[in-house]
Design a protein around this motif. Structure first.
Motif, PDB file in Angstrom:
ATOM      1  N   VAL A   1       0.694  -1.225  -0.004  1.00  0.00           N
ATOM      2  CA  VAL A   1      -0.008  -0.228  -0.023  1.00  0.00           C
ATOM      3  C   VAL A   1       0.954   1.233  -0.125  1.00  0.00           C
ATOM      4  N   VAL A   2       0.706   2.203  -0.865  1.00  0.00           N
ATOM      5  CA  VAL A   2       1.556   3.227  -1.061  1.00  0.00           C
ATOM      6  C   VAL A   2       0.600   4.635  -0.722  1.00  0.00           C
ATOM      7  N   HIS A   3       0.986   5.585   0.108  1.00  0.00           N
ATOM      8  CA  HIS A   3       0.065   6.554   0.246  1.00  0.00           C
ATOM      9  C   HIS A   3       1.080   7.519   1.100  1.00  0.00           C
ATOM     10  N   THR A   4       0.531   9.075   0.915  1.00  0.00           N
ATOM     11  CA  THR A   4       1.349  10.124   1.235  1.00  0.00           C
ATOM     12  C   THR A   4       1.091  10.264   2.811  1.00  0.00           C
ATOM     13  N   VAL A   5       2.005  10.496   3.516  1.00  0.00           N
ATOM     14  CA  VAL A   5       1.830  11.110   5.029  1.00  0.00           C
ATOM     15  C   VAL A   5       1.091  12.369   4.823  1.00  0.00           C
ATOM     16  N   THR A   6      -0.030  12.509   4.412  1.00  0.00           N
ATOM     17  CA  THR A   6      -0.997  13.789   4.316  1.00  0.00           C
ATOM     18  C   THR A   6      -1.220  14.474   5.781  1.00  0.00           C
ATOM     19  N   SER A   7      -1.314  13.785   6.679  1.00  0.00           N
ATOM     20  CA  SER A   7      -1.841  14.619   8.124  1.00  0.00           C
ATOM     21  C   SER A   7      -0.434  14.984   8.499  1.00  0.00           C
TER      22      SER A   7
ATOM     23  N   PRO B 165     -12.777   1.053  11.084  1.00  0.00           N
ATOM     24  CA  PRO B 165     -11.250   0.770  11.336  1.00  0.00           C
ATOM     25  C   PRO B 165     -10.705   1.951  11.422  1.00  0.00           C
ATOM     26  N   PRO B 166      -9.186   1.773  12.014  1.00  0.00           N
ATOM     27  CA  PRO B 166      -8.449   3.152  12.096  1.00  0.00           C
ATOM     28  C   PRO B 166      -8.469   3.728  11.008  1.00  0.00           C
ATOM     29  N   ALA B 167      -8.309   5.103  11.167  1.00  0.00           N
ATOM     30  CA  ALA B 167      -8.172   6.097  10.111  1.00  0.00           C
ATOM     31  C   ALA B 167      -6.770   6.546   9.804  1.00  0.00           C
ATOM     32  N   CYS B 168      -6.003   6.328  10.890  1.00  0.00           N
ATOM     33  CA  CYS B 168      -4.450   6.389  10.952  1.00  0.00           C
ATOM     34  C   CYS B 168      -3.872   5.775  11.871  1.00  0.00           C
ATOM     35  N   TRP B 169      -2.481   5.734  11.854  1.00  0.00           N
ATOM     36  CA  TRP B 169      -1.661   5.169  12.914  1.00  0.00           C
ATOM     37  C   TRP B 169       0.045   5.837  12.684  1.00  0.00           C
ATOM     38  N   TYR B 170       0.706   5.315  13.538  1.00  0.00           N
ATOM     39  CA  TYR B 170       2.071   5.943  13.500  1.00  0.00           C
ATOM     40  C   TYR B 170       2.955   4.463  13.196  1.00  0.00           C
ATOM     41  N   GLU B 171       3.744   4.637  12.452  1.00  0.00           N
ATOM     42  CA  GLU B 171       4.748   3.655  11.881  1.00  0.00           C
ATOM     43  C   GLU B 171       6.512   4.045  12.021  1.00  0.00           C
ATOM     44  N   PRO B 172       7.144   3.295  12.550  1.00  0.00           N
ATOM     45  CA  PRO B 172       8.599   3.545  12.417  1.00  0.00           C
ATOM     46  C   PRO B 172       9.235   3.719  11.001  1.00  0.00           C
ATOM     47  N   ARG B 173      10.416   4.678  11.369  1.00  0.00           N
ATOM     48  CA  ARG B 173      11.058   4.950  10.054  1.00  0.00           C
ATOM     49  C   ARG B 173      12.624   4.679  10.356  1.00  0.00           C
ATOM     50  N   SER B 174      13.466   4.310   9.578  1.00  0.00           N
ATOM     51  CA  SER B 174      14.906   4.455   9.962  1.00  0.00           C
ATOM     52  C   SER B 174      15.358   5.957   9.631  1.00  0.00           C
ATOM     53  N   VAL B 175      16.458   6.330  10.019  1.00  0.00           N
ATOM     54  CA  VAL B 175      17.083   7.474   9.971  1.00  0.00           C
ATOM     55  C   VAL B 175      17.332   7.798   8.694  1.00  0.00           C
TER      56      VAL B 175
ATOM     57  N   ASN C  93      -4.795   5.122   6.876  1.00  0.00           N
ATOM     58  CA  ASN C  93      -5.308   4.217   6.245  1.00  0.00           C
ATOM     59  C   ASN C  93      -5.915   4.357   4.850  1.00  0.00           C
ATOM     60  N   PRO C  94      -5.437   3.801   3.714  1.00  0.00           N
ATOM     61  CA  PRO C  94      -5.817   3.961   2.333  1.00  0.00           C
ATOM     62  C   PRO C  94      -7.207   3.876   1.986  1.00  0.00           C
ATOM     63  N   ASP C  95      -7.918   3.198   2.879  1.00  0.00           N
ATOM     64  CA  ASP C  95      -9.429   3.158   2.723  1.00  0.00           C
ATOM     65  C   ASP C  95     -10.097   4.313   3.260  1.00  0.00           C
ATOM     66  N   ARG C  96      -9.544   5.190   3.956  1.00  0.00           N
ATOM     67  CA  ARG C  96      -9.889   6.407   4.903  1.00  0.00           C
ATOM     68  C   ARG C  96      -9.135   7.602   4.671  1.00  0.00           C
ATOM     69  N   LEU C  97      -8.915   7.653   3.459  1.00  0.00           N
ATOM     70  CA  LEU C  97      -7.892   8.884   3.131  1.00  0.00           C
ATOM     71  C   LEU C  97      -8.435  10.317   3.276  1.00  0.00           C
ATOM     72  N   ASN C  98      -9.653  10.414   3.042  1.00  0.00           N
ATOM     73  CA  ASN C  98     -10.439  11.561   3.111  1.00  0.00           C
ATOM     74  C   ASN C  98     -11.194  11.901   4.467  1.00  0.00           C
ATOM     75  N   ASP C  99     -11.157  10.781   5.267  1.00  0.00           N
ATOM     76  CA  ASP C  99     -11.796  10.812   6.678  1.00  0.00           C
ATOM     77  C   ASP C  99     -11.155  11.944   7.575  1.00  0.00           C
ATOM     78  N   PRO C 100     -12.156  12.714   8.024  1.00  0.00           N
ATOM     79  CA  PRO C 100     -11.483  13.667   9.097  1.00  0.00           C
ATOM     80  C   PRO C 100     -10.826  13.057  10.287  1.00  0.00           C
ATOM     81  N   ALA C 101     -11.207  11.784  10.577  1.00  0.00           N
ATOM     82  CA  ALA C 101     -10.543  11.152  11.743  1.00  0.00           C
ATOM     83  C   ALA C 101      -9.123  10.882  11.516  1.00  0.00           C
ATOM     84  N   SER C 102      -8.366  11.086  10.290  1.00  0.00           N
ATOM     85  CA  SER C 102      -7.264  10.898  10.257  1.00  0.00           C
ATOM     86  C   SER C 102      -6.253  12.222  10.691  1.00  0.00           C
TER      87      SER C 102
END
Length: 361
Positions: free
Chosen positions: A14-20, A94-104, A163-172
């Motif tokens: 799944v590819v999507h932008t970190v819009t929030s 389902p969750p509208a967003c979450w946090y994931e880790p990224r390497s330096v 969540n790619p299924d809720r890209l336009n959800d204000p909950a994001s």
């Protein structure tokens, strides 16, 4: 900067932008207020599975100007925005967003690409350039130094994704923290930090269900007062599942969400009809099927699952609605698991009902 179009496919990332994150960069910097999350503290409930975190391995992967979710889906996965989605029976979502880790390396490449693109875009507003410059300074030479390169093996940057299924959800917007640093095996300290359960809930939204078209006898054309048998074949309606996996930074977790059909509800499309059973709800048989197939010699029997229409549909048709209830459960890394809200998925079929013709002898 345009968002990537998120697509779901079997085994597809799944590819999507970190819009929030971008929204919050602009909103926070322009208002003069920056809220930075303090790294979490070690917790007995984190990491979410034994051995899921350790020394960070730098992959350095990034996409110019965007961060992409590392969650991948496999199994019975529906295309993003397509039909076949399970609908929760409650107001749970389902969750509208979450946090994931990224390497330096990943986080540095993202910020630098975003900065370069914004600064070099012709006609870009000065406030946008100023905002992205201030954001870059926080991590390059401000609160942090050079994106914490010296501690690259000791932790990760945590970023908000949607969540790619809720890209336009204000909950994001709920994932509103700017990227923050967390040491290996420390609790990120935010309620939406990705866990096997969050992956399971995301997989819930990604499940592709089969079309709910029941087999009828007589098929599609029946007579007034003639019982119509309805059933679902076990081979066609069996449990389906989606596995959501995340291997990002030093976190490696997954969860499998399973949907099992347990009941079929028939709604005749008119008040001039009776259902079998009277509730219209046909439950699962011991062999996994629903209802009973019609066979010669059963004409005088009452179907365990079916309909009897009491009035002709005239020159039109009745719209029979068939809805399956799916029981949802999940299991994940480290032995985690449990139940999620039941879901439903249905469709309609056209039924023509004719008057029975009397036979004169």
């Amino acid at each position: 900067m345009a968002d990537d179009q998120a697509r779901l496919g079997e085994g597809q990332q799944v590819v999507h932008t970190v819009t929030s994150a971008r929204r919050n960069i602009a909103a926070g910097l322009l208002s003069g207020v920056l809220v930075l999350t303090v790294p979490g503290t070690a917790s007995a409930t984190w990491p979410p599975s034994e051995g899921s975190q350790g020394n960070t391995k730098q992959s350095g992967s990034s996409s110019a100007g965007t961060l992409i979710s590392k969650v991948t889906y496999s199994g019975s996965v529906r295309a993003n925005g397509s039909g076949g989605a399970v609908q929760p029976v409650s107001d749970w979502t389902p969750p509208a967003c979450w946090y994931e880790p990224r390497s330096v390396a990943e986080f540095r490449n993202y910020v630098e690409a975003m900065y370069t693109e914004t600064i070099n875009t012709p006609g870009q507003a000065n406030y946008a350039k100023a905002s992205v410059g201030q954001f870059r300074d926080i991590y390059k030479d401000g609160k942090y130094k050079d994106y914490n390169e010296d501690a690259a093996d000791e932790g990760n940057w945590w970023v908000a994704v949607q969540n790619p299924d809720r890209l336009n959800d204000p909950a994001s917007w709920e994932c509103s923290e700017l990227p923050f640093w967390v040491a290996n095996n420390d609790n990120p300290g935010v309620p939406q930090a990705v866990t096997p359960k969050i992956l399971a809930e995301a997989a819930y939204a990604a499940i592709r269900l089969p079309d709910t078209e029941v087999t009828l006898a007589p098929a599609n054309n029946t007579k007034v007062n003639l019982p119509t048998w309805a059933w679902l074949d076990q081979a066609e309606f069996r449990e389906v599942s989606v596995t959501a996996s995340l291997n990002a930074g030093s976190l490696n977790i997954q969860a499998t969400t399973v949907a099992k059909p347990v009941a079929l509800k028939l709604e005749p499309g008119t008040g001039d009809a009776e259902t079998y059973p009277a509730s219209g709800v046909c439950t699962l048989n011991s062999d996994g099927s629903i209802g009973e197939g019609y066979a010669k010699g059963k004409a005088d029997l009452t179907p365990p699952c079916g309909i009897r229409y009491l009035r002709s549909s005239g020159g039109g048709v009745y719209h029979l609605k068939a809805t399956i209830t799916w029981q949802i459960s999940w299991s994940g890394t480290g032995g985690a698991g449990g139940d999620l809200p039941d879901g439903t998925f249905g469709s309609t079929q056209d039924i023509r009902v004719q008057e029975a013709q009397a036979v004169n002898r």
